[in-house]
Design an enzyme around this catalytic site. Structure first.
Site, PDB file in Angstrom:
ATOM      1  N   HIS A  50      -7.502  -5.459  10.220  1.00 23.37           N
ATOM      2  CA  HIS A  50      -6.862  -4.842   8.989  1.00 23.37           C
ATOM      3  C   HIS A  50      -5.536  -5.585   8.783  1.00 23.37           C
ATOM      4  CE1 HIS A  50      -4.450  -0.510  10.275  1.00 23.37           C
ATOM      5  NE2 HIS A  50      -3.712  -1.714   9.583  1.00 23.37           N
ATOM      6  N   GLU A  82      -9.730  -2.271   5.556  1.00 23.92           N
ATOM      7  CA  GLU A  82     -10.717  -1.688   7.091  1.00 23.92           C
ATOM      8  C   GLU A  82     -11.777  -3.083   7.508  1.00 23.92           C
ATOM      9  OE1 GLU A  82      -9.066   0.264   8.970  1.00 23.92           O
ATOM     10  OE2 GLU A  82      -7.652   0.661   8.608  1.00 23.92           O
ATOM     11  N   ASN A  84      -7.424  -3.598  15.047  1.00 28.29           N
ATOM     12  CA  ASN A  84      -8.997  -4.424  14.716  1.00 28.29           C
ATOM     13  C   ASN A  84      -8.734  -5.242  13.523  1.00 28.29           C
ATOM     14  OD1 ASN A  84      -7.734  -2.576  11.536  1.00 28.29           O
ATOM     15  ND2 ASN A  84      -9.188  -1.413  11.700  1.00 28.29           N
ATOM     16  N   ASP A  98       0.861  -1.361  -0.386  1.00 27.17           N
ATOM     17  CA  ASP A  98       0.018   0.182  -0.009  1.00 27.17           C
ATOM     18  C   ASP A  98       0.226   1.161  -0.143  1.00 27.17           C
ATOM     19  OD1 ASP A  98       0.739  -0.445   2.889  1.00 27.17           O
ATOM     20  OD2 ASP A  98      -1.016  -0.830   3.491  1.00 27.17           O
TER      21      ASP A  98
HETATM   22  C1  F6R Z   1       1.518  -2.063   5.871  1.00 30.28           C
HETATM   23  C2  F6R Z   1      -0.254  -1.905   6.431  1.00 30.28           C
HETATM   24  C3  F6R Z   1      -0.842  -2.396   8.102  1.00 30.28           C
HETATM   25  C4  F6R Z   1       0.074  -2.330   8.698  1.00 30.28           C
HETATM   26  C5  F6R Z   1      -0.628  -2.630  10.333  1.00 30.28           C
HETATM   27  C6  F6R Z   1       0.763  -2.588  10.900  1.00 30.28           C
HETATM   28  O1  F6R Z   1       1.963  -2.151   4.694  1.00 30.28           O
HETATM   29  O2  F6R Z   1      -0.310  -2.268   5.397  1.00 30.28           O
HETATM   30  O3  F6R Z   1      -1.392  -2.589   7.409  1.00 30.28           O
HETATM   31  O4  F6R Z   1       0.706  -3.883   8.589  1.00 30.28           O
HETATM   32  O5  F6R Z   1      -1.487  -1.263  10.122  1.00 30.28           O
HETATM   33  O6  F6R Z   1       0.878  -1.523  11.723  1.00 30.28           O
HETATM   34  P1  F6R Z   1       2.003  -2.072  12.449  1.00 30.28           P
HETATM   35  O7  F6R Z   1       3.113  -3.187  11.982  1.00 30.28           O
HETATM   36  O8  F6R Z   1       2.760  -0.830  12.243  1.00 30.28           O
HETATM   37  O9  F6R Z   1       1.635  -2.122  13.968  1.00 30.28           O
END
Ligand code: F6R
Length: 266
Positions: free
Chosen positions: A141, A146, A139, A67
């Site tokens: 995702h 989401e 959450n 992303d």
């Molecule tokens: C990042 C992504 C997100 C993260 C998720 C966890 O490219 O796609 O889904 O993997 O938000 O983020 P952290 O690792 O910062 O807890």
């Protein structure tokens, strides 16, 4: 799902690095799906160190990131392109032309939709992703998908949740600079990868991890879609595993596994 529970995140990152290294060594043209965020940082650090010691090369590798924010330049310190350069690409021997992070500019819906179609087409033309790295949001995702995202979605424009916009505000000087949109691989795109490798560390992830592994398959927890994946490995530390109800089953399966972690798809 293969559940690998480690004493701490360093051990988890080391196991993940072994799995990535196997793909880099074994395949003629390894295609990796990559994630950003705090979770994969120790993994990228280990991979860069192994490269530095001459143990690992990224020369034959092609990467696709999950992303990117809409509206940020690649040199913006909060952009995912910048993150990848800092944490991995600038530290290894990867060909810059073989690294792909969705382009979130210009912030024009028609152009962005085209970008998303091209991204999917490029992945498909190369025969798909061999190994897709994933983190998980508190959450549930994955990518920027989401809760309540379609479990069959493909790469597209995502509207960030109010919570995500509020959380991100601390990284920007002015509130109007905080991105409202992102481009993200869809859950369908993620599920199309040959092998999904999700990492989760810390107790903040415990509820989402339990919902993803043991909860119902539901759009309320996008990561639960991995239950439908034929080859998903989840590497957790003790804290992230602390809400799991069926822990003895995972420990038994791990202790009696035929292969090394990341090779036991069941
Ligand atoms: C990042 C992504 C997100 C993260 C998720 C966890 O490219 O796609 O889904 O993997 O938000 O983020 P952290 O690792 O910062 O807890």
């Amino acid at each position: 799902m293969e559940i690998v529970i480690c004493p701490d995140r360093d051990k988890g990152a080391a196991i993940a690095a072994d799995i990535v290294a196997r793909y880099l060594d074994r395949l003629q043209q390894p295609i990796l799906g990559l994630a950003t965020g705090s979770t994969p940082k120790p993994l990228y650090h280990l991979l860069a160190e192994r490269h530095h010691r001459g143990e690992l090369s990224f020369r034959r590798c092609i990467t696709f990131n999950l992303d990117e924010y809409v509206g940020l330049t690649p040199t913006h310190p909060q952009s995912y392109r910048y993150y990848m350069q800092q944490h991995l690409f600038d530290r290894v021997d990867i060909d810059p032309n073989k690294t792909h992070v969705p382009d979130g500019l210009p912030a024009d819906p028609a152009v962005l939709r085209e970008t998303c179609r091209d991204y999917e087409a490029k992945i498909a033309a190369l025969g798909g992703i061999h190994l897709q790295l994933l983190g998980i949001g508190a959450n549930g995702h994955i990518g920027f998908n989401e809760p309540m995202s379609s479990l069959a979605s493909r790469t597209g424009i995502r509207t960030l949740s109010r919570q995500t916009i509020t959380d991100n505000a601390r990284f920007f000087q002015r509130s109007e600079d905080v991105p409202r949109y992102a481009i993200s691989m869809g859950i369908g795109t993620i599920l199309a990868a040959e092998h999904c490798l999700l990492l989760a560390f810390g107790d903040r992830k415990a509820r989402a991890v339990a919902a993803a592994i043991e909860g119902p398959l539901t759009a309320r927890c996008p990561a639960s879609a991995l239950q439908m994946h034929p080859y998903a490995t989840l590497i957790l530390d003790e804290a992230a595993a602390s809400d799991l109800q069926c822990r003895p089953e995972y420990d038994w399966a791990a202790a009696n596994a035929l292969g090394t972690p990341g090779t036991n798809n069941f």
